[in-house]
Motif scaffolding. Structure first.
Motif, PDB file in Angstrom:
ATOM      1  N   LEU B 190       0.802  -1.156  -0.073  1.00 17.25           N
ATOM      2  CA  LEU B 190      -0.034  -0.061   0.016  1.00 17.25           C
ATOM      3  C   LEU B 190       0.827   1.330  -0.071  1.00 17.25           C
ATOM      4  N   THR B 191       1.988   1.214   0.718  1.00 17.44           N
ATOM      5  CA  THR B 191       2.835   2.298   0.882  1.00 17.44           C
ATOM      6  C   THR B 191       3.565   2.598  -0.533  1.00 17.44           C
ATOM      7  N   VAL B 194       1.280   4.458  -2.534  1.00 21.20           N
ATOM      8  CA  VAL B 194       0.886   5.891  -2.312  1.00 21.20           C
ATOM      9  C   VAL B 194       2.278   6.649  -2.902  1.00 21.20           C
ATOM     10  N   ARG B 195       3.407   5.943  -2.515  1.00 21.95           N
ATOM     11  CA  ARG B 195       4.698   6.617  -3.220  1.00 21.95           C
ATOM     12  C   ARG B 195       4.682   6.745  -4.606  1.00 21.95           C
ATOM     13  N   TYR B 197       2.072   7.202  -6.504  1.00 20.13           N
ATOM     14  CA  TYR B 197       1.149   8.397  -6.704  1.00 20.13           C
ATOM     15  C   TYR B 197       1.711   9.575  -6.424  1.00 20.13           C
ATOM     16  N   ASP B 198       2.390   9.721  -5.297  1.00 21.69           N
ATOM     17  CA  ASP B 198       2.984  11.055  -4.960  1.00 21.69           C
ATOM     18  C   ASP B 198       4.127  11.271  -5.906  1.00 21.69           C
ATOM     19  N   GLY B 199       4.667  10.605  -6.687  1.00 21.22           N
ATOM     20  CA  GLY B 199       6.074  10.835  -7.215  1.00 21.22           C
ATOM     21  C   GLY B 199       7.173  10.431  -6.364  1.00 21.22           C
ATOM     22  N   ARG B 200       7.117   9.742  -5.323  1.00 24.56           N
ATOM     23  CA  ARG B 200       8.115   9.496  -4.569  1.00 24.56           C
ATOM     24  C   ARG B 200       8.841   8.116  -4.744  1.00 24.56           C
ATOM     25  N   ASP B 220      -5.805   8.234  -3.857  1.00 24.60           N
ATOM     26  CA  ASP B 220      -5.972   9.030  -2.695  1.00 24.60           C
ATOM     27  C   ASP B 220      -7.081   8.370  -2.058  1.00 24.60           C
ATOM     28  N   GLU B 221      -7.820   7.505  -2.485  1.00 22.37           N
ATOM     29  CA  GLU B 221      -8.939   7.043  -1.727  1.00 22.37           C
ATOM     30  C   GLU B 221      -8.255   5.801  -0.761  1.00 22.37           C
ATOM     31  N   ILE B 223      -6.322   6.297   1.475  1.00 19.79           N
ATOM     32  CA  ILE B 223      -6.101   7.030   2.678  1.00 19.79           C
ATOM     33  C   ILE B 223      -7.613   6.941   3.607  1.00 19.79           C
ATOM     34  N   THR B 226      -7.803   3.123   4.659  1.00 22.91           N
ATOM     35  CA  THR B 226      -7.273   2.666   5.696  1.00 22.91           C
ATOM     36  C   THR B 226      -7.807   3.139   6.988  1.00 22.91           C
ATOM     37  N   TYR B 227      -8.002   4.447   6.922  1.00 22.66           N
ATOM     38  CA  TYR B 227      -8.553   4.802   8.200  1.00 22.66           C
ATOM     39  C   TYR B 227      -9.939   4.326   8.584  1.00 22.66           C
TER      40      TYR B 227
END
Lengths: 348, 348
Positions: B190-191, B194-195, B197-200, B220-221, B223, B226-227
């Motif tokens: 999952l991380t 997200v990375r 997607y962020d460009g990281r 972005d969905e 987040i 997971t919450y």
């Protein structure tokens, strides 16, 4: 949705004698641990020091943590309290900017705006943003331009171009790998202690330092300790022990902090690159949160800045002198001022 | 401690007509997601297939997750239910072995034993172990020797020498870095999404595969997802998607799985080294949990074994054919048999 009863929240309005003729702007910063609302005059807020008429504080208003209903009640109460302290009514408000954690999607934003619309009279201008946006505004006096890096219990990087494009990185919470945050640094340190104890990792000063700090006798008590209460803020509180251990020369702690610098810098760089902020001559890099505050020798914020400016020399760091709630208020003020400006120009 | 009412749990005992003269052993496996109790005859349990007289299933009994009171109630109910199904009373029981997650410390063990003592007549032999011990016993037919590696939602390595020394590694939960577990692998995946997607971080097949699997439209969905519900099992359910992505050649997914193999092997090696199990000619390495089951091409369990046997060629892998609750029952059976054996020898 079942609404809480708002009657009691606003009944104070009927009892107070309002100061007439002076309208105000509300700024709300809803972060991971608490919510702050400030009330500033709608006219001339750029005096130094800023004329904050009233300030109210409440608990967490992140709807992802406490649920939508509870979050809204907290937000409504804190706004009512700030207005009450400033001896104003809702009819005196020109604009409200709600900058809250957990607003990650246009859908969240629209839902929140619809809800705010029910509370305030129709003349009030309403803005809803992620709390990171208020933090940026707190460093730029309300101007949405540049990049903000927040690193407290959690972390996020958020940026805006002068022409209104925006981008974010990280801010996804512990499950999704925010390793540069206070929580992330502390969780890595706790993991290092367990690994050393298991014989899966090198010995580290973190073991004694963290056990002392938490009042535990042995690393196997850490498991019970983390299960007891998994709030991120409680785990993030270990941060100073990690910094202290790194300053005492511990290699494991130093590696964790260097890793955190890399993570935080990469969030900023991802935002700067996507927005092509580096194409502009200079852009503000607003630094917010306890992870970025200077410690004795280990200054995580300074290291992050040095790492970012190597790639993007146009970044100029700002450590804001006002709190994010004031940033939110300035944001709302800026928006109505520029609208007014537009109206005047259109009328000319 | 405030006790729940146990009267209703055991009232069935008074209503049933018991089978006389045939005593039984209870084995309980209390894991992260459910609790299983089996009832086997106290005499000759080594028939093939094993004569399981009754089996009952209940929810989670990890006191760290659900609280001590709730955990005890679940355990007591599941034992009562298994006895009821087997048409036995507590007076028919020779021994009970309770193997439950969350027993990490002798203090936990003693508290649990004291509590069991209140439930069963004084002739009943009682044993309390971590659930990993039952998993080991399920592969060794009740003998406490060798090392078990469990990797399901969580992970732990647990070992015993022939002369009764024990050691464990990992099993500390997600906050304390159990990265080889189903949860750990999934959280890393999952991380990575997200990375990217962020460009990281690098682009990865995981993005489309995980979004498809979860029915989400955009990273972005994630987040909000997971919450919504941070249960570890829900996140660990993503595991097959990670394996599938790795099998399709995705570098990011492959890196995560290789990392998981390293983590799991290092837990086993830490236990083997501390117990000097390698000094013995051969020792069982019991492999339990869905992470270690063979997939199409990517076989995490096989990779872990290959990694461990490179350092410790004496490890011989066992994939148990009975469930951990049966392991717990065999453990109790073994303990009373060897005691009986001792008594007979003393009398000779």
């Amino acid at each position: 949705m079942q609404r809480y009863t708002t009657r009691d929240i606003w009944e104070m309005e009927d009892r107070q004698s309002p100061r007439m003729g002076c309208s105000v702007v509300l700024g709300v910063d809803g972060g991971a641990s608490n919510t702050v609302c400030v009330c500033i005059p709608a006219a001339m807020p750029f005096a130094d020091p800023l004329p904050v008429l009233a300030r109210a504080v409440a608990g967490c208003s992140n709807q992802n943590s406490v649920g939508e209903d509870k979050a809204r009640e907290t937000l409504e109460r804190v706004m009512a309290q700030a207005l009450h302290k400033a001896r104003r009514r809702r009819s005196n408000v020109s604009a409200v900017c709600l900058a809250v954690a957990g607003v990650n999607h246009p859908i969240d934003q629209h839902r929140m705006l619809d809800w705010l619309r029910e509370i305030f009279p129709s003349h009030v201008k309403l803005f809803v943003e992620n709390d990171a946006v208020a933090a940026l505004a707190s460093g730029t006096m309300g101007k949405l331009h540049g990049c903000v890096l927040i690193a407290g219990t959690g972390t996020i990087a958020y940026g805006f171009t002068s022409d209104g494009r925006e981008a974010r990185a990280a801010g996804a919470g512990p499950v999704l790998g925010d390793w540069g945050s206070g929580y992330g640094i502390s969780a890595q340190a706790l993991t290092a202690v367990v690994r050393a104890y298991d014989g899966r990792g090198p010995e580290t000063l973190l073991t004694n330092n963290i056990l002392d700090f938490l009042g535990l006798a042995s690393p196997d008590e850490l498991i019970g300790w983390t299960y007891e209460d998994q709030s991120w803020a409680r785990i993030a509180d270990i941060l100073p022990v990690v910094v202290e251990s790194a300053e005492a020369g511990d290699e494991v702690a130093n590696k964790i902090l260097h890793n955190s610098v890399g993570e935080l810098a990469s969030s900023v760089k991802a935002v700067v690159q996507r927005l092509a902020l580096s194409g502009e001559d200079l852009f503000p890099l607003v630094m917010v949160g306890k992870v970025l505050e200077a410690n004795q020798r280990w200054d995580i914020g300074k290291e992050v800045i040095s790492c970012v400016t190597k790639t993007y020399p146009g970044a100029y760091p700002i450590h804001p002198e006002v709190e994010p709630a004031v940033g939110a208020a300035l944001l709302a003020w800026n928006a109505i001022a520029s609208e007014l400006d537009g109206d005047l120009r259109a009328a000319a």
